[in-house]
Scaffold this motif. Structure first.
Motif, short mmCIF file in Angstrom:
data_model
loop_
_atom_site.label_atom_id
_atom_site.label_comp_id
_atom_site.label_asym_id
_atom_site.label_seq_id
_atom_site.Cartn_x
_atom_site.Cartn_y
_atom_site.Cartn_z
N LEU A 164 8.20 -1.56 -3.27
CA LEU A 164 8.63 -0.32 -2.61
C LEU A 164 7.87 0.84 -3.26
CD1 LEU A 164 12.44 -1.06 -2.51
CD2 LEU A 164 11.02 -0.69 -0.51
N SER A 168 5.06 2.54 1.36
CA SER A 168 6.03 1.73 2.12
C SER A 168 7.11 2.62 2.73
CB SER A 168 6.66 0.66 1.21
OG SER A 168 7.55 1.23 0.27
N ALA A 169 7.48 3.69 2.03
CA ALA A 169 8.48 4.63 2.57
C ALA A 169 7.93 5.35 3.79
CB ALA A 169 8.88 5.63 1.49
N ARG A 170 6.66 5.73 3.74
CA ARG A 170 6.05 6.41 4.89
C ARG A 170 6.00 5.48 6.10
NH1 ARG A 170 0.65 9.27 4.18
NH2 ARG A 170 1.55 10.63 5.75
N ALA A 172 8.06 2.89 6.66
CA ALA A 172 9.41 2.56 7.11
C ALA A 172 10.12 3.73 7.79
CB ALA A 172 10.24 2.06 5.93
N LEU A 173 9.90 4.95 7.28
CA LEU A 173 10.69 6.10 7.73
C LEU A 173 9.91 7.08 8.59
CD1 LEU A 173 12.54 6.73 4.36
CD2 LEU A 173 13.47 5.63 6.39
N THR A 190 14.90 7.41 -0.69
CA THR A 190 15.29 7.50 0.72
C THR A 190 15.06 6.16 1.42
OG1 THR A 190 14.67 9.85 0.72
CG2 THR A 190 14.96 8.80 2.85
N GLN A 191 13.93 5.51 1.14
CA GLN A 191 13.68 4.20 1.75
C GLN A 191 14.69 3.16 1.26
OE1 GLN A 191 9.96 2.19 0.96
NE2 GLN A 191 10.41 0.57 2.44
N HIS A 194 17.77 3.51 3.14
CA HIS A 194 17.53 3.05 4.51
C HIS A 194 17.57 1.52 4.59
CE1 HIS A 194 15.66 2.78 8.48
NE2 HIS A 194 14.77 1.93 7.98
N GLU A 195 16.88 0.86 3.68
CA GLU A 195 16.82 -0.61 3.70
C GLU A 195 18.19 -1.22 3.42
OE1 GLU A 195 14.15 -2.26 4.57
OE2 GLU A 195 12.68 -0.62 4.50
N SER A 203 16.80 -6.06 6.84
CA SER A 203 15.76 -5.51 5.98
C SER A 203 14.83 -6.61 5.46
CB SER A 203 16.37 -4.77 4.80
OG SER A 203 15.38 -4.40 3.85
#
Length: 590
Positions: A164, A168-170, A172-173, A190-191, A194-195, A203
């Motif tokens: 993570l 990976s956050a960009r 996923a979100l 934040t990710q 979310h997961e 997930s």
């Protein structure tokens, strides 16, 4: 010239050793026949150069390469209570198994305890519970040596695609909310929410998320209730904790929960019930205690949550650090990257594997990781040093005839502004040392007109001893600052020792309170040792006398008794010269 032929049995032995050690079998046609030939070959003795030779030496090499029978290590862990309580089905066992399966299937990570062609058995296994050997407190999951491990052995390889990160956050979100320049902690937190709380079972990281602990299992001080924080009263950890709590709340309100936050702007993507402040605190608990700074990535360093690697516990005596590299060898690279770890020392079978989280004090560890160490060479206590320049306005405001105006006050303020310092500064004090920056600051603040004799302050080198009188004032002010810090604790070191020694009473306290009592006692110990060391230094250097000499305008510094032993050549060295000497370059640059 000596000629020799290799018997069929020798070929079979070579093939068998190749199989269990991960090397390529020389008999690539029929490996099964090789193993059968080894088992059925007649037992004869052949002497070999450099050893006893024969079957015993071959068999020993074969056994060392083969390792344990599959599953035997887990049986031994179970017998030692490292796989949960006897007769109780521990859900952590199935979580561990699911994590390993996920790593193997999604990341092609080899974690088996048996060999395959070209791959040796994985050297580590997950323990559901580890224990601090000094305090006997539980420390959660950890990784144990499945077999004897040698210094320099490769311990793990985890593909970056399983980690993570900001990227990976960009993905996923959405890049519209997680911008490229966004703080990595905010993005990954934040990710993670979310997961965990939005995607849940769907997930990709579900097997990894299942092994993550709860806030209560980590217990960093920024999650403690006030009644537990009260046990740290007087410790610098308390204001640091309060400051972090305020910062986390502000960041949550600004990014997610407050007016104009993501929950308000994108309610479908960021539902408030999932992106609650409670879940925000959990996500940051995971990040502060588990995230790894990978420094050797092709595009520069990055913060990452690394599955499996983050199960390894911390030791301040470890020299092992998790980092990254490009996949492949020196000749062929495929463009992808992976997280790697090498053993920094030898480990015996069943011994816990450790890495270093960095040179962190117990205050750092307790604040962010939820534990402190009884033996920590990097332990320190922050001490506040505050010397207000005695300007005319300041002296008039306190209305004390004994306080005189400092003729250098305005110049000192100007000097501090130029170097970016405040009048009040926190410095870490260690058991056997204190930072050169503290000495430089105090040497400046203790300067008198007799020291300067009209020379401007900028002409002086504050990394050196200015004069005997100045140095005495500096060391005395450090002792005063430490004494004030000790006075902030409501109880003494002896009181803490009595609580700890009364095992029945001590066990009535919860884990946070026990950690707090140990921590505050160790802080007091360290501070008292620092005072004793400073007093001894003052006596040794002749700084307890009256009418000590001032600099008299000399900017070269003054060598005091004992300085020749400490620095050599009859004069103090600068901080740069000290660093050069430690590197084996004792160069006098002046």
């Amino acid at each position: 010239m000596v000629s020799a032929s290799i018997s069929p049995k020798a070929v079979a032995l070579l093939c068998a050793i190749s199989y269990v050690s991960g090397f390529t079998c020389p008999n690539t046609v029929n490996k099964n026949n090789c193993m059968t030939a080894f088992r059925n070959a007649p037992r004869t003795q052949t002497f070999m150069a450099g050893g006893e030779g024969g079957e015993s030496e071959w068999a020993k090499a074969l056994q060392d390469a083969r390792g344990e029978e599959p599953g035997s290590f887990e049986k031994e862990m179970k017998m030692r209570g490292l796989m949960g309580k006897k007769g109780v089905v521990d859900p952590k066992l199935s979580q561990n198994a699911n994590l390993i399966k996920w790593l193997e299937e999604k990341g092609e990570v080899y974690l088996s305890d048996s060999s395959t062609w070209g791959t040796a058995p994985h050297p580590m296994a997950i323990s559901v519970e580890t224990v601090d050997e000094t305090t006997n407190e539980t420390t959660g999951r950890g990784l144990l040596a499945r077999r004897n491990i040698n210094d320099g052995d490769e311990l793990l390889q985890i593909p970056m695609r399983l980690c993570l990160t900001l990227e990976s956050a960009r993905t996923a979100l959405g890049k519209d909310v997680i911008t490229n320049g966004m703080n990595e902690y905010l993005a990954i937190a934040t990710q993670l929410i979310h997961e965990t709380y939005v995607l849940g079972e769907k997930s990709f990281w579900k097997p990894y998320i299942d092994v993550l602990p709860t806030v209560e299992e980590v217990n960093p001080t920024f999650t403690w209730p006030d009644e537990d924080l009260d046990f740290l009263k007087g410790s610098p950890v308390v204001p640091a904790t309060k400051s972090l709590q305020i910062k986390l709340r502000k960041e949550y309100d600004a990014l997610l929960g407050g007016e104009g936050g993501l929950c308000e702007r994108f309610p479908d993507r960021f539902p408030r019930e999932a992106f609650s402040y409670e879940n925000w605190v959990w996500a940051f608990t995971m990040l502060f205690s588990r995230a790894i700074r990978l420094r050797n990535l092709e595009d520069g360093e990055a913060l990452a949550l690394v599955p499996y690697a983050d199960l390894i516990n911390h030791s301040p005596f470890s020299g092992a650090y998790v980092d990254a590299r490009e996949v492949g060898d020196w000749l062929f690279k495929d463009g992808t990257e992976e997280v790697i770890l090498y053993a920094d020392r030898s480990y015996r079978k069943m011994e816990q594997i450790y890495i270093s989280y960095g040179p962190k004090s117990n205050a750092d560890l307790l604040l962010l990781y939820g534990f402190a160490l009884e033996r920590n060479p990097f332990n320190s206590v922050d001490v506040t040093v505050s010397i207000a320049p005695r300007t005319k306005d300041m002296v008039d405001s306190i209305d004390n005839p004994d306080v005189e105006i400092d003729p250098l006050a305005e110049e000192k303020i100007e000097f501090l502004d130029r170097v970016g310092r405040e009048n009040t500064v926190d410095f870490p004090c260690y058991a056997d040392r204190y930072p050169i920056e503290m000495l430089e600051y105090l040497r400046l603040m203790q300067m008198t007109p007799e020291d300067t004799r009209g020379r401007p302050l900028r002409d002086f080198d504050f990394s050196r001893t200015i004069s005997a009188a100045n140095e005495a004032a500096v060391l005395s002010s450090i002792i005063d600052a430490i004494t004030r810090q000790l006075g902030k604790y409501p109880n003494s070191e002896d009181d803490d020792a009595m609580i700890i020694q009364d095992k029945g009473l001590f066990r009535l306290l919860n884990i946070n309170q026990r950690n707090a009592v140990r921590h505050r006692r160790n802080e007091k110990r360290l501070l008292k040792r620092t005072v004793a060391a400073l007093q001894k230094q003052m006596r040794t250097r002749g700084l307890m006398e009256d009418d000590l000499q001032r600099a008299g305008g000399s900017t070269l510094g003054q060598a005091l008794p004992g300085d020749d032993r400490m620095y050599g050549e009859g004069k103090p060295r600068t901080a740069l010269e000290d660093r050069l000497a430690k590197m084996g370059l004792p160069v006098d640059i002046r």
